[in-house]
Each structure stands twice: as structure tokens, then as C-alpha cells.
Motif scaffolding. Sequence first.
Motif, PDB file in Angstrom:
ATOM      1  N   CYS A   1       0.822  -1.213   0.000  1.00 37.46           N
ATOM      2  CA  CYS A   1       0.000   0.000   0.000  1.00 37.46           C
ATOM      3  C   CYS A   1       0.854   1.260   0.000  1.00 37.46           C
ATOM      4  CB  CYS A   1      -0.922   0.017   1.215  1.00 37.46           C
ATOM      5  SG  CYS A   1      -2.163  -1.270   1.165  1.00 37.46           S
ATOM      6  N   ASP A   2       1.977   1.206   0.677  1.00 43.04           N
ATOM      7  CA  ASP A   2       2.852   2.371   0.780  1.00 43.04           C
ATOM      8  C   ASP A   2       3.785   2.516  -0.414  1.00 43.04           C
ATOM      9  OD1 ASP A   2       1.732   2.954   3.223  1.00 43.04           O
ATOM     10  OD2 ASP A   2       3.214   1.776   4.325  1.00 43.04           O
ATOM     11  N   ASN A   3       3.842   1.516  -1.270  1.00 41.44           N
ATOM     12  CA  ASN A   3       4.755   1.520  -2.402  1.00 41.44           C
ATOM     13  C   ASN A   3       4.026   2.015  -3.650  1.00 41.44           C
ATOM     14  OD1 ASN A   3       6.502   0.897  -4.516  1.00 41.44           O
ATOM     15  ND2 ASN A   3       7.254  -0.954  -3.519  1.00 41.44           N
ATOM     16  N   SER A   4       4.504   3.098  -4.240  1.00 40.85           N
ATOM     17  CA  SER A   4       3.833   3.682  -5.410  1.00 40.85           C
ATOM     18  C   SER A   4       3.907   2.787  -6.642  1.00 40.85           C
ATOM     19  CB  SER A   4       4.429   5.048  -5.723  1.00 40.85           C
ATOM     20  OG  SER A   4       5.797   4.920  -6.043  1.00 40.85           O
ATOM     21  N   THR A   5       4.765   1.783  -6.629  1.00 43.64           N
ATOM     22  CA  THR A   5       4.851   0.837  -7.744  1.00 43.64           C
ATOM     23  C   THR A   5       3.544   0.076  -7.913  1.00 43.64           C
ATOM     24  OG1 THR A   5       7.195   0.539  -7.277  1.00 43.64           O
ATOM     25  CG2 THR A   5       6.155  -1.118  -8.667  1.00 43.64           C
ATOM     26  N   TYR A   6       2.842  -0.155  -6.808  1.00 43.59           N
ATOM     27  CA  TYR A   6       1.607  -0.924  -6.829  1.00 43.59           C
ATOM     28  C   TYR A   6       0.368  -0.034  -6.815  1.00 43.59           C
ATOM     29  CZ  TYR A   6       4.933  -4.545  -5.728  1.00 43.59           C
ATOM     30  OH  TYR A   6       6.007  -5.387  -5.769  1.00 43.59           O
ATOM     31  N   HIS A   7       0.529   1.180  -7.263  1.00 46.42           N
ATOM     32  CA  HIS A   7      -0.572   2.148  -7.293  1.00 46.42           C
ATOM     33  C   HIS A   7      -1.613   1.718  -8.331  1.00 46.42           C
ATOM     34  CE1 HIS A   7      -2.440   6.021  -6.744  1.00 46.42           C
ATOM     35  NE2 HIS A   7      -2.514   6.142  -8.038  1.00 46.42           N
ATOM     36  N   ASN A   8      -2.897   1.855  -7.999  1.00 46.03           N
ATOM     37  CA  ASN A   8      -3.976   1.458  -8.897  1.00 46.03           C
ATOM     38  C   ASN A   8      -4.616   2.698  -9.525  1.00 46.03           C
ATOM     39  OD1 ASN A   8      -6.303   0.524 -10.133  1.00 46.03           O
ATOM     40  ND2 ASN A   8      -6.723  -0.984  -8.546  1.00 46.03           N
ATOM     41  N   PRO A   9      -4.410   2.923 -10.828  1.00 42.65           N
ATOM     42  CA  PRO A   9      -4.981   4.101 -11.485  1.00 42.65           C
ATOM     43  C   PRO A   9      -6.515   4.088 -11.539  1.00 42.65           C
ATOM     44  CG  PRO A   9      -3.886   2.688 -13.089  1.00 42.65           C
ATOM     45  CD  PRO A   9      -3.596   2.121 -11.734  1.00 42.65           C
ATOM     46  N   LYS A  10      -7.116   2.922 -11.425  1.00 40.34           N
ATOM     47  CA  LYS A  10      -8.580   2.855 -11.444  1.00 40.34           C
ATOM     48  C   LYS A  10      -9.165   3.493 -10.183  1.00 40.34           C
ATOM     49  CE  LYS A  10      -8.946  -1.038 -14.523  1.00 40.34           C
ATOM     50  NZ  LYS A  10      -9.470  -2.374 -14.755  1.00 40.34           N
ATOM     51  N   LEU A  11      -8.445   3.398  -9.069  1.00 44.16           N
ATOM     52  CA  LEU A  11      -8.907   4.065  -7.849  1.00 44.16           C
ATOM     53  C   LEU A  11      -8.831   5.577  -8.007  1.00 44.16           C
ATOM     54  CD1 LEU A  11      -7.392   1.824  -5.039  1.00 44.16           C
ATOM     55  CD2 LEU A  11      -9.753   1.908  -5.828  1.00 44.16           C
ATOM     56  N   ASP A  12      -7.804   6.059  -8.697  1.00 47.92           N
ATOM     57  CA  ASP A  12      -7.715   7.495  -8.970  1.00 47.92           C
ATOM     58  C   ASP A  12      -8.888   7.953  -9.828  1.00 47.92           C
ATOM     59  OD1 ASP A  12      -5.365   7.886  -7.554  1.00 47.92           O
ATOM     60  OD2 ASP A  12      -4.092   7.560  -9.312  1.00 47.92           O
ATOM     61  N   ALA A  13      -9.238   7.147 -10.832  1.00 44.41           N
ATOM     62  CA  ALA A  13     -10.361   7.489 -11.706  1.00 44.41           C
ATOM     63  C   ALA A  13     -11.672   7.496 -10.928  1.00 44.41           C
ATOM     64  CB  ALA A  13     -10.442   6.503 -12.869  1.00 44.41           C
ATOM     65  N   LEU A  14     -11.849   6.525 -10.042  1.00 47.79           N
ATOM     66  CA  LEU A  14     -13.061   6.479  -9.214  1.00 47.79           C
ATOM     67  C   LEU A  14     -13.141   7.703  -8.306  1.00 47.79           C
ATOM     68  CD1 LEU A  14     -15.587   5.013  -8.190  1.00 47.79           C
ATOM     69  CD2 LEU A  14     -14.110   3.748  -6.609  1.00 47.79           C
ATOM     70  N   LYS A  15     -12.037   8.028  -7.662  1.00 50.24           N
ATOM     71  CA  LYS A  15     -12.008   9.200  -6.780  1.00 50.24           C
ATOM     72  C   LYS A  15     -12.319  10.472  -7.571  1.00 50.24           C
ATOM     73  CE  LYS A  15      -9.006  11.947  -3.828  1.00 50.24           C
ATOM     74  NZ  LYS A  15      -7.670  12.128  -3.282  1.00 50.24           N
ATOM     75  N   GLU A  16     -11.696  10.623  -8.721  1.00 47.66           N
ATOM     76  CA  GLU A  16     -11.917  11.813  -9.552  1.00 47.66           C
ATOM     77  C   GLU A  16     -13.378  11.923  -9.958  1.00 47.66           C
ATOM     78  OE1 GLU A  16     -10.578  13.286 -13.970  1.00 47.66           O
ATOM     79  OE2 GLU A  16      -9.087  12.242 -12.756  1.00 47.66           O
ATOM     80  N   HIS A  17     -13.979  10.811 -10.342  1.00 47.12           N
ATOM     81  CA  HIS A  17     -15.384  10.819 -10.759  1.00 47.12           C
ATOM     82  C   HIS A  17     -16.301  11.215  -9.601  1.00 47.12           C
ATOM     83  CE1 HIS A  17     -18.893   9.751 -13.101  1.00 47.12           C
ATOM     84  NE2 HIS A  17     -19.324   9.040 -12.069  1.00 47.12           N
ATOM     85  N   ILE A  18     -16.051  10.652  -8.428  1.00 43.27           N
ATOM     86  CA  ILE A  18     -16.873  10.974  -7.252  1.00 43.27           C
ATOM     87  C   ILE A  18     -16.720  12.446  -6.882  1.00 43.27           C
ATOM     88  CG2 ILE A  18     -17.151  10.564  -4.778  1.00 43.27           C
ATOM     89  CD1 ILE A  18     -16.448   7.617  -5.350  1.00 43.27           C
ATOM     90  N   LEU A  19     -15.485  12.938  -6.899  1.00 39.46           N
ATOM     91  CA  LEU A  19     -15.258  14.333  -6.514  1.00 39.46           C
ATOM     92  C   LEU A  19     -15.852  15.311  -7.525  1.00 39.46           C
ATOM     93  CD1 LEU A  19     -11.638  14.148  -5.070  1.00 39.46           C
ATOM     94  CD2 LEU A  19     -13.804  14.332  -3.828  1.00 39.46           C
ATOM     95  N   LYS A  20     -15.937  14.930  -8.797  1.00 38.82           N
ATOM     96  CA  LYS A  20     -16.575  15.788  -9.806  1.00 38.82           C
ATOM     97  C   LYS A  20     -18.068  15.935  -9.513  1.00 38.82           C
ATOM     98  CE  LYS A  20     -13.747  15.045 -13.898  1.00 38.82           C
ATOM     99  NZ  LYS A  20     -13.716  14.430 -15.234  1.00 38.82           N
ATOM    100  N   LYS A  21     -18.684  14.848  -9.075  1.00 41.97           N
ATOM    101  CA  LYS A  21     -20.129  14.865  -8.824  1.00 41.97           C
ATOM    102  C   LYS A  21     -20.491  15.458  -7.464  1.00 41.97           C
ATOM    103  CE  LYS A  21     -21.158  12.825 -12.637  1.00 41.97           C
ATOM    104  NZ  LYS A  21     -21.889  13.524 -13.679  1.00 41.97           N
ATOM    105  N   LYS A  22     -19.540  15.437  -6.551  1.00 39.40           N
ATOM    106  CA  LYS A  22     -19.792  15.904  -5.192  1.00 39.40           C
ATOM    107  C   LYS A  22     -19.848  17.432  -5.150  1.00 39.40           C
ATOM    108  CE  LYS A  22     -17.798  15.584  -0.625  1.00 39.40           C
ATOM    109  NZ  LYS A  22     -16.589  15.320   0.104  1.00 39.40           N
TER     110      LYS A  22
END
Length: 79
Positions: free
Chosen positions: A8-29
Motif C-alpha cells: 500500500c505504501d509503495n507507489s509501484t503498486y498504485h492502482n490508477p482505477k482508484l484514482d479514476a473512481l475518486k476523480e469521478h466521485i469528486l466531480k459529482k460531489k
Amino acid sequence: MKKLEGYCDNSTYHNPKLDALKEHILKKKKRDQPMRCIVFCRTREICSSLVQWANATEGLVDLKAMFLTGSNASADKKG
């Protein structure tokens, strides 16, 4: 468990789909307005992980994420 937390702390294993989900939620919020959101998942493990992620992610904490499971899912399909 510590090994998983290390990922979780290693950026190598970062999931871009979570970024997309967060961005989508924040756009609608909208600021200072209550919001509800439903995310459908295949397994309880994924659902539980998404709840933990949302409740630990800046900007999504105030959503107070939680999950519920359907009664029609069979145990052999991890529902």
C-alpha cells in the motif's frame, strides 16, 4: 498482513482505477451538500477494501463509506 501494508505504501503498486473512481466521485460531489454513492462489486473482499480505501482517502472520508451484501449471492461465488 504487514507485507500487504507494505504494498500500500509503495507507489509501484498504485492502482490508477482508484484514482479514476475518486476523480469521478469528486466531480459529482458538491461542497457542503450530502451525497450518496453506490459502487457494485463482485466479492465481499473487494467491497471491504474499497470501503477501507474510501474511508482513508482525503476528500472521500466525509462520505462515510460502508457496504452491504445481497442475499442472493452464493457462498461458493464469494457473494
